[in-house]
Design a protein around this motif. Structure first.
Motif, PDB file in Angstrom:
ATOM      1  N   LEU A 151     -16.089  23.950  19.287  1.00 16.17           N
ATOM      2  CA  LEU A 151     -15.382  24.678  20.434  1.00 16.17           C
ATOM      3  C   LEU A 151     -16.268  24.434  21.611  1.00 16.17           C
ATOM      4  O   LEU A 151     -15.601  24.047  22.788  1.00 16.17           O
ATOM      5  N   THR A 217     -16.363  33.636  16.148  1.00 22.18           N
ATOM      6  CA  THR A 217     -15.574  32.220  16.316  1.00 22.18           C
ATOM      7  C   THR A 217     -14.520  32.449  16.984  1.00 22.18           C
ATOM      8  O   THR A 217     -14.121  31.956  18.015  1.00 22.18           O
ATOM      9  N   ARG A 221     -13.581  31.226  20.909  1.00 18.75           N
ATOM     10  CA  ARG A 221     -12.383  30.638  21.343  1.00 18.75           C
ATOM     11  C   ARG A 221     -11.560  31.200  22.265  1.00 18.75           C
ATOM     12  O   ARG A 221     -11.208  30.547  23.120  1.00 18.75           O
ATOM     13  N   GLU A 225     -10.803  29.828  26.033  1.00 21.67           N
ATOM     14  CA  GLU A 225      -9.202  29.328  26.431  1.00 21.67           C
ATOM     15  C   GLU A 225      -8.905  30.023  27.532  1.00 21.67           C
ATOM     16  O   GLU A 225      -8.164  29.548  28.255  1.00 21.67           O
TER      17      GLU A 225
END
Length: 231
Positions: A151, A217, A221, A225
């Motif tokens: 990521l 995770t 993320r 984002e």
């Protein structure tokens, strides 16, 4: 999640029998007929433990183990030697080479299962201690760390293609989020922020709640984002 085992042996009968027995005990098992195939599958599946025969054509078990130990990704990977050579000198050579357990053929499958379970428990306990008492199992933890690293590589494009959201984070929650996004675990974060692991766990739980995520995770993320990571 079932522990993943890679079995490398050039004898089809041994491969089939051990694979079937371990699968019956709940393990996910991939097999390889030689060390070269084993090395390819090792990189693809990233197992929790490797079982390998010693006497194989071209590349033997010692060379295969040496190749693993020279790669940072597999330095601490538990390895069990299976071999027809059961002399004390052979076992000593195996342990000197860096194997974690040495089992002579023929062997009792129940003993192999017990060895695997003990090695996985020991490795999980070490990881748990290093990470400050976090309870995630080893395969999940390793997968999450790898996903977080991936990521971070994608970070610029992820931020550009997503709209920012407003979530009220305290300064300490923001600091914890930034460190989680760097791939640090709770003990390391506690050291960085000069606080207790228990406090870090509380902050991570709050971050899960505020972002509607359930794992590190997912949290990273979501944060990347939506532009929540500030450094």
């Amino acid at each position: 999640m079932a522990a993943r085992v890679l079995l490398v042996d050039d004898e089809p009968g041994i491969r089939e029998a051990v694979q079937a027995y371990l699968q019956d005990d709940g393990f996910t098992v991939e097999v390889a007929s030689d060390a070269q195939e084993g090395w390819d599958k090792l990189q693809q599946m990233r197992p929790d433990l490797v079982i390998t025969d010693l006497m194989m054509p071209r590349v033997d078990g010692y060379q295969f183990l040496r190749q693993m130990r020279e790669d940072d990704r597999f330095k601490a990977l538990p390895v069990v030697f299976l071999t027809a050579r059961g002399m004390t000198s052979d076992r000593i050579q195996g342990y000197q080479a860096g194997c974690d357990a040495y089992l002579s053929k023929p062997f009792d499958p129940d003993e192999l299962v017990t060895i695997i379970q003990n090695l996985l428990k020991r490795r999980a306990a070490v990881v748990n201690e290093l990470q400050g008492g976090e309870t995630t199992d080893i395969s999940t933890m390793a997968r999450q760390i790898e996903e977080i690293r991936n990521l971070l590589v994608q970070r610029p494009s992820m931020v550009q293609s997503s709209s920012a959201v407003k979530i009220d984070l305290t300064p300490r929650e923001q600091s914890v989020l930034n460190l989680v996004a760097k791939g640090l675990m709770n003990k390391e974060i506690a050291r960085e922020l000069d606080t207790s692991v228990r406090n870090v766990e509380k902050y991570v739980s709050r971050l899960f709640s505020k972002t509607g995520t359930n794992s590190r995770t997912e949290l990273v993320r979501y944060a990347l984002e939506h532009g929540l990571v500030t450094d």
